[in-house]
Design an enzyme around this catalytic site. Structure first.
Site, mmCIF file in Angstrom:
data_model
loop_
_atom_site.group_PDB
_atom_site.id
_atom_site.type_symbol
_atom_site.label_atom_id
_atom_site.label_comp_id
_atom_site.label_asym_id
_atom_site.label_seq_id
_atom_site.Cartn_x
_atom_site.Cartn_y
_atom_site.Cartn_z
ATOM 1 N N THR A 55 14.971 92.981 55.360
ATOM 2 C CA THR A 55 15.402 91.776 56.067
ATOM 3 C C THR A 55 15.294 91.993 57.564
ATOM 4 O O THR A 55 14.726 92.997 58.025
ATOM 5 C CB THR A 55 16.829 91.380 55.617
ATOM 6 O OG1 THR A 55 17.141 90.093 56.138
ATOM 7 C CG2 THR A 55 17.868 92.394 56.070
ATOM 8 N N GLY A 97 19.102 74.951 51.649
ATOM 9 C CA GLY A 97 18.612 76.264 52.047
ATOM 10 C C GLY A 97 18.970 77.381 51.098
ATOM 11 O O GLY A 97 18.151 78.269 50.829
ATOM 12 N N GLY A 130 7.587 74.573 61.462
ATOM 13 C CA GLY A 130 8.023 75.918 61.814
ATOM 14 C C GLY A 130 7.153 76.950 61.128
ATOM 15 O O GLY A 130 7.115 76.996 59.894
ATOM 16 N N GLY A 172 7.212 80.402 61.797
ATOM 17 C CA GLY A 172 7.694 81.769 61.932
ATOM 18 C C GLY A 172 7.615 82.469 60.586
ATOM 19 O O GLY A 172 6.882 82.038 59.689
ATOM 20 N N GLY A 173 8.406 83.533 60.412
ATOM 21 C CA GLY A 173 8.334 84.309 59.179
ATOM 22 C C GLY A 173 8.572 83.505 57.922
ATOM 23 O O GLY A 173 7.778 83.552 56.976
ATOM 24 N N ASP A 194 10.204 84.879 50.329
ATOM 25 C CA ASP A 194 10.913 83.695 50.840
ATOM 26 C C ASP A 194 10.236 82.412 50.369
ATOM 27 O O ASP A 194 10.888 81.466 49.922
ATOM 28 C CB ASP A 194 10.953 83.709 52.367
ATOM 29 C CG ASP A 194 11.957 84.707 52.925
ATOM 30 O OD1 ASP A 194 12.823 85.157 52.152
ATOM 31 O OD2 ASP A 194 11.873 85.029 54.118
ATOM 32 N N LYS A 219 10.925 92.677 58.913
ATOM 33 C CA LYS A 219 9.926 92.099 58.012
ATOM 34 C C LYS A 219 8.506 92.208 58.554
ATOM 35 O O LYS A 219 7.568 92.501 57.808
ATOM 36 C CB LYS A 219 10.257 90.633 57.717
ATOM 37 C CG LYS A 219 11.526 90.420 56.918
ATOM 38 C CD LYS A 219 11.750 88.928 56.669
ATOM 39 C CE LYS A 219 13.040 88.664 55.935
ATOM 40 N NZ LYS A 219 13.240 87.222 55.655
ATOM 41 N N ASN A 279 9.067 91.284 52.783
ATOM 42 C CA ASN A 279 10.495 91.494 52.540
ATOM 43 C C ASN A 279 10.792 92.228 51.238
ATOM 44 O O ASN A 279 11.935 92.272 50.796
ATOM 45 C CB ASN A 279 11.284 90.183 52.620
ATOM 46 C CG ASN A 279 10.954 89.198 51.507
ATOM 47 O OD1 ASN A 279 10.086 89.431 50.672
ATOM 48 N ND2 ASN A 279 11.653 88.077 51.504
#
Length: 276
Positions: free
Chosen positions: A67, A244, A132, A134-135, A108, A71, A92
């Protein structure tokens, strides 16, 4: 009970105070009689590359959950990187193979996709927009492509990041219809907020809500509260939504399969978890 035969799953990150995985995996392992344990290990970024290698020199080290903030770094530390992790540029989960090689994957996005499918929604052939890159957003985009979306829109306030993700996606999925640079949800069947917007009170919504069609399925990655302002607004438009935390619980069965353990459902994991 932890014994000399117990397989160790290291939970690597920093700091560890917010870690939830041990309170989900370990009660499940205990109930099922699986001789394994997830152990939080707080490792600062400067120590992480050396520490990861040392962890897997332990004879009873079976794998690792990775985490923040490690990552991205993990991508360059494993021997074999599976496509979803390669596209996401983040990893991850790490598994040690029988020959000692380390395999890295990213779950994820798989958690998000499994949640959508288990709600009876179709993904294959649909049009999806990911806000978005990002990761987490990159992982969701990669998993949506793997699940067969026909078209994928990417938007990020950092335009070059979205462009770079698009380039990685078409390398693995050349038939994918890709668009980059717009957060307009009109015409999309699935819309995902993978931005941090919603984590703080007063954050603006990630898109113009009046452009959202009531038939669109809307997903969220922010876990600060179950129904974020974005999900509340989407519900107000008549949209079906995914919260989420669904992504968190839905990805754990995929992790279990990756590590070679008996799997289960998200509902079962919710029932057995000992979250504080």
């Amino acid at each position: 009970m932890i014994t000399g035969t117990t397989r160790l799953i290291a939970h690597l990150g920093y700091p560890t105070e917010s870690f939830k995985a041990p309170m989900i995996y370990n009660p499940y392992f205990e109930r099922e009689g699986i001789d394994a344990v997830v152990v939080p290990m707080g490792c600062r970024p400067e120590d992480y590359p050396d520490f990861l290698r040392l962890v897997f020199r332990l004879s009873n080290a079976h794998g690792a959950l990775v985490t923040m903030p490690h990552k991205v770094t993990t991508v360059g530390l494993v021997d074999d990187l599976l496509p979803t992790a390669a596209i996401a540029g983040a990893c991850n989960a790490v598994r040690r193979e029988p020959d000692g090689r380390l395999t890295g994957e990213m779950f994820d996005g798989e958690g998000f996709v499994r949640g959508v499918l288990r709600k009876g929604r179709e993904i294959a052939g649909k049009r999806a927009l990911v806000l978005g890159t990002g990761g987490v957003g990159s992982a969701i985009a990669a998993s949506l492509a793997k699940a067969g979306v026909s078209a994928l829109g990417l938007y990020d306030i950092n335009g070059p990041a979205a462009e770079a993700l698009g380039a990685r996606l078409v390398r693995y999925y050349p038939a994918l219809a890709l668009s980059v640079g717009s957060n307009d949800p009109a015409g999309f069947d699935i819309v995902v907020n993978a931005t941090p917007l919603g984590m703080k009170p007063g954050d603006p919504l990630p898109l113009e809500i009046t452009r959202l069609d009531p038939a669109t399925f809307v997903g969220e990655v922010v876990m600060a509260e179950e129904i974020t302002p974005f999900l509340a607004a989407a519900c107000g438009r008549g949209c079906a939504v995914q919260v989420g935390k669904d992504m968190l619980f839905e990805q754990i069965p995929a992790y279990l399969e990756f590590f070679g353990f008996p799997s289960t459902t998200a509902e079962d994991l919710r029932s057995v978890a000992r979250l504080r």
